[in-house]
Design an enzyme around this catalytic site. Structure first.
Site, PDB file in Angstrom:
ATOM      1  N   ARG A  73       0.807  -1.236   0.000  1.00 47.33           N
ATOM      2  CA  ARG A  73       0.000   0.000   0.000  1.00 47.33           C
ATOM      3  C   ARG A  73       0.836   1.281   0.000  1.00 47.33           C
ATOM      4  O   ARG A  73       0.293   2.361   0.073  1.00 47.33           O
ATOM      5  CB  ARG A  73      -1.012  -0.035   1.157  1.00 47.33           C
ATOM      6  CG  ARG A  73      -1.890  -1.263   1.071  1.00 47.33           C
ATOM      7  CD  ARG A  73      -3.148  -1.283   1.909  1.00 47.33           C
ATOM      8  NE  ARG A  73      -3.779  -2.570   1.640  1.00 47.33           N
ATOM      9  CZ  ARG A  73      -3.589  -3.678   2.354  1.00 47.33           C
ATOM     10  NH1 ARG A  73      -2.857  -3.649   3.443  1.00 47.33           N
ATOM     11  NH2 ARG A  73      -4.132  -4.818   1.994  1.00 47.33           N
ATOM     12  N   ASP A 120     -14.845 -12.878  10.063  1.00 50.36           N
ATOM     13  CA  ASP A 120     -13.713 -12.159   9.443  1.00 50.36           C
ATOM     14  C   ASP A 120     -14.040 -10.686   9.213  1.00 50.36           C
ATOM     15  O   ASP A 120     -13.636 -10.100   8.208  1.00 50.36           O
ATOM     16  CB  ASP A 120     -13.283 -12.823   8.124  1.00 50.36           C
ATOM     17  CG  ASP A 120     -12.015 -12.186   7.521  1.00 50.36           C
ATOM     18  OD1 ASP A 120     -11.200 -11.640   8.296  1.00 50.36           O
ATOM     19  OD2 ASP A 120     -11.861 -12.220   6.295  1.00 50.36           O
TER      20      ASP A 120
HETATM   21  O1  LIG Z   1      -6.503 -10.263   8.846  1.00 51.36           O
HETATM   22  C1  LIG Z   1      -5.555  -9.920   8.136  1.00 51.36           C
HETATM   23  O2  LIG Z   1      -4.373  -9.898   8.547  1.00 51.36           O
HETATM   24  C2  LIG Z   1      -5.852  -9.516   6.738  1.00 51.36           C
HETATM   25  C3  LIG Z   1      -4.862  -8.966   5.914  1.00 51.36           C
HETATM   26  C4  LIG Z   1      -5.197  -8.551   4.609  1.00 51.36           C
HETATM   27  C5  LIG Z   1      -4.057  -7.974   3.815  1.00 51.36           C
HETATM   28  O3  LIG Z   1      -3.002  -7.723   4.437  1.00 51.36           O
HETATM   29  O4  LIG Z   1      -4.109  -7.772   2.610  1.00 51.36           O
HETATM   30  C6  LIG Z   1      -6.563  -8.662   4.181  1.00 51.36           C
HETATM   31  C7  LIG Z   1      -7.478  -9.249   5.096  1.00 51.36           C
HETATM   32  N1  LIG Z   1      -7.112  -9.655   6.331  1.00 51.36           N
HETATM   33  C8  LIG Z   1      -8.879  -9.396   4.779  1.00 51.36           C
HETATM   34  O5  LIG Z   1      -9.652  -9.934   5.593  1.00 51.36           O
HETATM   35  C9  LIG Z   1      -9.375  -8.905   3.545  1.00 51.36           C
HETATM   36  O6  LIG Z   1     -10.587  -8.982   3.281  1.00 51.36           O
HETATM   37  C10 LIG Z   1      -8.445  -8.295   2.623  1.00 51.36           C
HETATM   38  C11 LIG Z   1      -8.633  -7.708   1.353  1.00 51.36           C
HETATM   39  C12 LIG Z   1      -7.400  -7.260   0.987  1.00 51.36           C
HETATM   40  C13 LIG Z   1      -6.985  -6.526  -0.224  1.00 51.36           C
HETATM   41  O7  LIG Z   1      -5.801  -6.139  -0.260  1.00 51.36           O
HETATM   42  O8  LIG Z   1      -7.818  -6.262  -1.106  1.00 51.36           O
HETATM   43  N2  LIG Z   1      -6.484  -7.572   1.943  1.00 51.36           N
HETATM   44  C14 LIG Z   1      -7.101  -8.200   2.948  1.00 51.36           C
HETATM   45 CA   LIG Z   2      -8.812 -10.565   7.842  1.00 49.37          CA
END
Ligand SMILES: O=C(O)c1cc(C(=O)O)c2c(n1)C(=O)C(=O)c1cc(C(=O)O)[nH]c1-2
Ligand SMILES: [Ca+2]
Length: 542
Positions: free
Chosen positions: A121, A312
């Protein structure tokens, strides 16, 4: 390449703390992932505004060598732009022309564990260095002039499920960073590292050793969560506190309040995601807003939205610090956060307490139906509501802008033991193919919680939003459309087809008297939106 970069480089490119502090009023630069330490994403210049935005056109397009989801927030320092890509490339570009000044490609270690795509990011800037956190859980410091690595530090052990997708935050000689891993049985944290040396200065564990809490039966909005507290208590007596593998990642930037020297961040879901039977208790501080001291990492306050989450529903969209009306209408320092639940939550910054929550921005159905083996339908789905996408505010209008998803899902539970650093969902969430999906851009009055306007989009939205003093709101869509809306009414004032999913937060800056708006168009892995590799800068000036 080094020569090119150095020739663009003056003393003005050194990022002082003073420059970072004044970012909210600095229209030349875009110095923080979310614009400024309060994370308002409110850009102060108005050369591009409601009356001329119709003339906005591309000034340049830079194509990276990585055609994978793009979530970078472009950072701009005195005419030099820094962007990152999936798999941890960093590019320095001339912000006037898009010309490449240097390109850093992280040498990835053998182990990377990430749930939702090889995302990154963006960078933080401080002094003469640029900082990025990597999928193999390293923090790297680069020379801002050349892109050469100055130091590298392990943040946590990737073999245990730790990984990095967020941009770091730079403040007062410290680089702040959380971790992802909520799907991997980690124990989450926020850490501070010394910007000069990479030395670890403090660690705040997002999961305290006593994670049990108060056996809350209701969520932040007062709805029953259908917990089986007796069963949880029996499990606690048998296996003890599950804090070591309870998840609670922090995968978006904290807001920084230099007046009180406190930071505010939100903590993600507990591990395993869907199976609560193995983790009795409220699972503190998962799905919470948390504040700690900037200098020591000491706990100050927290507010938990969902105790013992089995859906989640991470808290993840970055918190915003701004003045809000309290319950009596009195102005106080407030914190805004948009939940995967679909509400904007408004807090008192002093003690993290909840002042109000907004009307739901998306349909909510069967909340809080527990996951079953066959699958239980509940709205919103596991991507929210609102995903990691940062909001933006317009403080003059008292509005906060969020982008939404409507993605009906069923939640399935399937118990399994901790697989040591491997994916550990405890079940699955599945999109219901027969049901329509869509998105919204929502403007919410944070002083009342009412939705002021809402525009429906063809697909669920993920990425981010920028508001400007020109009375505009910019955000992109999965179908490649990048749009400008009237901040007051939601009227679409301009659009551009970027050729791939615009699923990244836009930035704005001014150089040589011209204002630009810049955004990545590279799609998204989690929702499988069309991939690309473009960074596109727009201007109205000739
Ligand atoms: O619980 C976590 O550590 C974690 C990390 C990430 C991530 O780092 O991309 C996502 C998610 N959860 C998650 O639940 C999620 O829906 C999600 C979407 C995305 C994305 O980059 O579009 N990352 C993540
Ligand atoms: Ca998550």
């Amino acid at each position: 390449q080094e020569i090119k970069a150095a020739s663009k480089w003056g003393d003005m490119n050194t990022v002082t703390q003073d420059l970072l502090n004044r970012a909210a009023g600095d229209g030349n630069n875009f110095l923080h992932t979310n614009g400024n330490y309060s994370q308002t994403r409110y850009y102060p210049n108005r050369q591009i505004n409601v009356s001329n935005v119709g003339k906005l056109r591309p000034a340049w397009i830079f194509q990276t060598e990585v055609k994978e989801s793009l979530e970078t927030s472009p950072i701009v320092v005195n005419g030099v732009m820094y962007v990152t890509t999936s798999f941890n490339h960093v590019y320095a570009l001339d912000a006037r022309t898009g010309e490449e000044l240097w390109h850093y490609k992280h040498k990835m270690g053998p182990i990377t564990v990430y749930c939702c795509g090889p995302n990154n990011r963006g960078v933080a800037v401080y002094g003469d260095m640029v900082f990025m956190a990597t999928l193999d859980a390293k923090l790297v410091a680069l020379d801002a002039k050349t892109g050469k690595q100055v130091w590298e530090q392990e943040i946590a052990d990737p073999e245990l499920g730790y990984s990095e997708t967020m941009a770091p935050t730079a403040v007062d000689g410290k680089i702040l960073i959380g971790t992802n891993g909520g799907e991997y049985g980690i124990r989450g944290f926020v850490k501070a590292f010394d910007a000069k040396t990479g030395k670890n200065l403090w660690t705040f564990h997002t999961i305290p050793e006593n994670s049990v809490g108060v056996w809350a039966t209701k969520d932040a909005t007062g709805r029953d969560m259908h917990r089986n507290i007796d069963a949880e208590k029996a499990q606690l007596a048998k296996t003890g506190d599950p804090f070591k593998t309870l998840g609670g990642g922090v995968w978006q930037n904290p807001a920084v309040d230099l007046e009180t020297r406190r930071i505010y961040f939100v903590v993600g879901n507990p591990s395993p995601d869907l199976d609560g039977s193995l983790r009795p208790g409220d699972n503190l501080y998962t799905d919470s807003l948390v504040s700690v001291n900037l200098d020591t990492g000491q706990y100050v306050c927290h507010f938990q939205y969902i105790a013992h989450d089995v859906w989640d529903l991470d808290s993840v969209s970055p918190p915003i610090i701004t003045t809000v009306a309290d319950k009596d209408g009195k102005p106080i320092k407030g914190i805004l956060h948009a939940g995967k639940t679909g509400h904007v939550y408004v807090h008192d910054a002093k003690d993290c307490s909840l002042v109000r929550f907004s009307e739901a921005m998306v349909p909510q159905e069967n909340m809080w139906t527990l996951p079953t083996k066959e699958g239980a339908r509940m709205l919103p789905g596991a991507n929210g509501g609102v995903e990691w996408s940062p909001m933006a505010i317009n403080p003059n209008l008292g509005l906060t802008y969020a982008i939404n998803l409507h993605q009906p899902m069923t939640y399935h539970v399937e118990s399994s033991n901790y697989p040591a650093g491997k994916l550990w969902l405890g079940g699955a969430f599945k999109v219901i193919p027969s049901e329509e999906q869509w998105g919204n851009v929502s403007a919410v009055d944070y002083n009342t919680g009412k939705i002021r306007w809402q525009v429906k989009t063809a697909q669920p939205m993920i990425g981010g939003i920028l508001a400007t003093a020109g009375g505009l709101v910019f955000t992109g869509e999965a179908n490649g459309m990048f749009k400008a809306y009237d901040a007051e009414t939601g009227a679409t004032l301009w659009k551009f087809q970027a050729g791939a999913g615009v699923n990244a937060p836009p930035s704005s800056y001014t150089v040589d008297g011209k204002q630009y708006v810049v955004v990545g168009a590279g799609g998204n892995t989690q929702i499988d939106y069309k991939r690309g590799n473009s960074i596109i800068a727009f201007t109205t000036a000739d």
